[in-house]
Motif scaffolding. Structure first.
Motif, mmCIF file in Angstrom:
data_model
loop_
_atom_site.group_PDB
_atom_site.id
_atom_site.type_symbol
_atom_site.label_atom_id
_atom_site.label_comp_id
_atom_site.label_asym_id
_atom_site.label_seq_id
_atom_site.Cartn_x
_atom_site.Cartn_y
_atom_site.Cartn_z
ATOM 1 N N PHE A 182 38.838 -68.320 77.436
ATOM 2 C CA PHE A 182 38.336 -67.139 76.731
ATOM 3 C C PHE A 182 38.857 -67.104 75.302
ATOM 4 C CE2 PHE A 182 39.515 -62.855 75.276
ATOM 5 C CZ PHE A 182 38.249 -62.382 74.982
ATOM 6 N N PHE A 183 40.164 -67.273 75.121
ATOM 7 C CA PHE A 183 40.740 -67.126 73.793
ATOM 8 C C PHE A 183 40.227 -68.197 72.837
ATOM 9 C CE2 PHE A 183 44.042 -67.589 70.522
ATOM 10 C CZ PHE A 183 43.977 -66.317 69.990
ATOM 11 N N ASN A 184 40.048 -69.413 73.310
ATOM 12 C CA ASN A 184 39.510 -70.458 72.429
ATOM 13 C C ASN A 184 38.118 -70.094 71.936
ATOM 14 O OD1 ASN A 184 41.699 -72.212 72.327
ATOM 15 N ND2 ASN A 184 41.073 -73.262 74.190
ATOM 16 N N THR A 185 37.279 -69.608 72.812
ATOM 17 C CA THR A 185 35.939 -69.196 72.415
ATOM 18 C C THR A 185 35.999 -67.995 71.480
ATOM 19 O OG1 THR A 185 34.991 -70.030 74.468
ATOM 20 C CG2 THR A 185 33.692 -68.405 73.276
ATOM 21 N N PHE A 186 36.842 -67.030 71.810
ATOM 22 C CA PHE A 186 36.973 -65.827 70.988
ATOM 23 C C PHE A 186 37.475 -66.183 69.590
ATOM 24 C CE2 PHE A 186 38.796 -62.006 69.274
ATOM 25 C CZ PHE A 186 37.943 -61.003 69.716
ATOM 26 N N ARG A 187 38.459 -67.049 69.509
ATOM 27 C CA ARG A 187 39.008 -67.456 68.204
ATOM 28 C C ARG A 187 37.940 -68.156 67.371
ATOM 29 N NH1 ARG A 187 44.052 -70.634 69.156
ATOM 30 N NH2 ARG A 187 42.560 -71.955 70.206
ATOM 31 N N ASP A 188 37.167 -69.042 68.000
ATOM 32 C CA ASP A 188 36.104 -69.738 67.277
ATOM 33 C C ASP A 188 35.021 -68.770 66.801
ATOM 34 O OD1 ASP A 188 37.470 -72.096 67.716
ATOM 35 O OD2 ASP A 188 36.120 -72.801 69.303
ATOM 36 N N LEU A 189 34.691 -67.818 67.639
ATOM 37 C CA LEU A 189 33.679 -66.832 67.271
ATOM 38 C C LEU A 189 34.201 -65.917 66.152
ATOM 39 C CD1 LEU A 189 30.857 -65.811 67.803
ATOM 40 C CD2 LEU A 189 31.758 -64.462 69.700
ATOM 41 N N THR A 190 35.473 -65.593 66.192
ATOM 42 C CA THR A 190 36.084 -64.793 65.122
ATOM 43 C C THR A 190 35.991 -65.545 63.796
ATOM 44 O OG1 THR A 190 37.595 -63.702 66.660
ATOM 45 C CG2 THR A 190 38.205 -63.660 64.331
ATOM 46 N N ALA A 191 36.338 -66.826 63.819
ATOM 47 C CA ALA A 191 36.267 -67.644 62.603
ATOM 48 C C ALA A 191 34.834 -67.737 62.096
ATOM 49 C CB ALA A 191 36.830 -69.040 62.863
ATOM 50 N N THR A 192 33.889 -67.942 62.998
ATOM 51 C CA THR A 192 32.486 -68.015 62.601
ATOM 52 C C THR A 192 32.040 -66.713 61.943
ATOM 53 O OG1 THR A 192 31.985 -69.576 64.375
ATOM 54 C CG2 THR A 192 30.125 -68.391 63.431
ATOM 55 N N GLY A 193 32.394 -65.589 62.558
ATOM 56 C CA GLY A 193 32.022 -64.289 61.998
ATOM 57 C C GLY A 193 32.674 -64.030 60.659
ATOM 58 N N GLN B 208 27.383 -62.947 78.073
ATOM 59 C CA GLN B 208 27.945 -61.611 78.212
ATOM 60 C C GLN B 208 29.012 -61.534 79.306
ATOM 61 O OE1 GLN B 208 24.497 -59.107 78.672
ATOM 62 N NE2 GLN B 208 23.971 -59.247 76.500
ATOM 63 N N THR B 209 28.779 -62.179 80.427
ATOM 64 C CA THR B 209 29.741 -62.138 81.527
ATOM 65 C C THR B 209 31.057 -62.782 81.120
ATOM 66 O OG1 THR B 209 27.969 -62.130 83.166
ATOM 67 C CG2 THR B 209 30.146 -62.809 83.936
ATOM 68 N N ALA B 210 30.990 -63.910 80.416
ATOM 69 C CA ALA B 210 32.213 -64.585 79.979
ATOM 70 C C ALA B 210 32.996 -63.714 78.998
ATOM 71 C CB ALA B 210 31.874 -65.930 79.345
ATOM 72 N N MET B 211 32.314 -63.044 78.091
ATOM 73 C CA MET B 211 33.002 -62.188 77.124
ATOM 74 C C MET B 211 33.643 -60.998 77.830
ATOM 75 S SD MET B 211 34.044 -61.415 74.073
ATOM 76 C CE MET B 211 33.146 -62.320 72.809
ATOM 77 N N ARG B 212 32.861 -60.326 78.656
ATOM 78 C CA ARG B 212 33.409 -59.171 79.391
ATOM 79 C C ARG B 212 34.536 -59.611 80.321
ATOM 80 N NH1 ARG B 212 28.485 -55.741 79.310
ATOM 81 N NH2 ARG B 212 29.283 -54.166 77.881
ATOM 82 N N GLY B 213 34.345 -60.737 80.969
ATOM 83 C CA GLY B 213 35.376 -61.258 81.872
ATOM 84 C C GLY B 213 36.659 -61.592 81.135
ATOM 85 N N GLY B 214 36.534 -62.181 79.956
ATOM 86 C CA GLY B 214 37.720 -62.525 79.169
ATOM 87 C C GLY B 214 38.483 -61.292 78.713
ATOM 88 N N LEU B 215 37.766 -60.273 78.273
ATOM 89 C CA LEU B 215 38.419 -59.031 77.857
ATOM 90 C C LEU B 215 39.094 -58.356 79.051
ATOM 91 C CD1 LEU B 215 35.675 -57.714 75.420
ATOM 92 C CD2 LEU B 215 37.909 -58.674 74.791
ATOM 93 N N ALA B 216 38.436 -58.397 80.214
ATOM 94 C CA ALA B 216 39.033 -57.835 81.433
ATOM 95 C C ALA B 216 40.263 -58.647 81.842
ATOM 96 C CB ALA B 216 38.001 -57.805 82.558
ATOM 97 N N TRP B 217 40.203 -59.975 81.671
ATOM 98 C CA TRP B 217 41.347 -60.824 81.987
ATOM 99 C C TRP B 217 42.552 -60.433 81.128
ATOM 100 C CZ3 TRP B 217 44.710 -63.893 79.412
ATOM 101 C CH2 TRP B 217 45.540 -64.707 80.181
ATOM 102 N N LEU B 218 42.321 -60.194 79.820
ATOM 103 C CA LEU B 218 43.425 -59.774 78.942
ATOM 104 C C LEU B 218 44.101 -58.518 79.471
ATOM 105 C CD1 LEU B 218 42.248 -60.042 75.212
ATOM 106 C CD2 LEU B 218 44.048 -61.350 76.329
#
Length: 196
Positions: free
Chosen positions: A146-157, A93-103
């Protein structure tokens, strides 16, 4: 190569395993989203704040946009899928929230507004800077991760959704009443043939 095709190729690898989400986690989230959509229910995020959720929707659609073949990531329920996964993964959760805050922080630094408020060209400029790890400046390493993880999670979903499975043209789980062998066209394409 189209962006969707590139992300699709990435999805053929065991993305969820690489991210340490179990197939059960992915299946449970995909099933929950499918049930909500079948019922026509509007989804209210439980992990993401409204601003985070709106950012996730926009970002996921930039990763997998709608095209002539199928809908976008949000059309397939990817933001809901991510919200379900985040609820069950406190360590992420911290990594996801942190990545969105970083954007948002990076957009404010560059353009004076949040990711959501930026123009499409501004968003894409930022994503171009973090989408290619080998080319990204070292000072953007947090955004790249963050973006690499987010992109992979988007593809998985996306490719675990009904829309994504249809986009792949997956024909598994169907009854084959009589197996007569591989079709001749595919044998020729592979350059093989059955020995008589």
């Amino acid at each position: 190569m189209e962006r969707r095709d590139l992300v699709r190729l990435l999805s053929l690898a065991p993305v969820a395993t690489a991210l340490d989400w179990s197939p059960a986690d992915v299946g449970r989230a995909a099933w929950a989203v499918a049930r909500l959509r079948q019922r026509g229910q509007t989804y209210e995020p439980r992990f993401f704040t409204r601003h985070e959720y709106d950012t996730v929707r926009l970002l996921a659609d930039l990763v997998i946009p709608r095209d002539e073949r199928s809908g976008s990531a949000s059309d397939a329920g990817v933001p809901e899928f991510m919200d379900f996964l985040m609820q069950d993964q406190p360590s992420r959760q911290t990594a996801m929230r942190g990545g969105l805050a970083w954007l948002d922080a990076e957009c404010r630094r560059r353009f004076g507004q949040t990711f959501l408020e930026c123009a499409d060209a501004q968003r894409r400029a930022l994503l171009d800077d973090i989408a290619w790890p080998e080319r990204a400046p070292a000072e953007l390493s947090q955004g790249v991760a963050f973006f690499n993880t987010f992109r992979d999670l988007t593809a998985t979903g996306f490719w675990s959704s009904k829309m994504g499975v249809e986009d792949l043209g997956y024909m598994g789980n169907t009854v084959v009443p009589e197996w007569t062998g591989c079709p001749e066209a595919q044998l020729q394409k592979l350059g093989v043939r059955y020995d008589d």
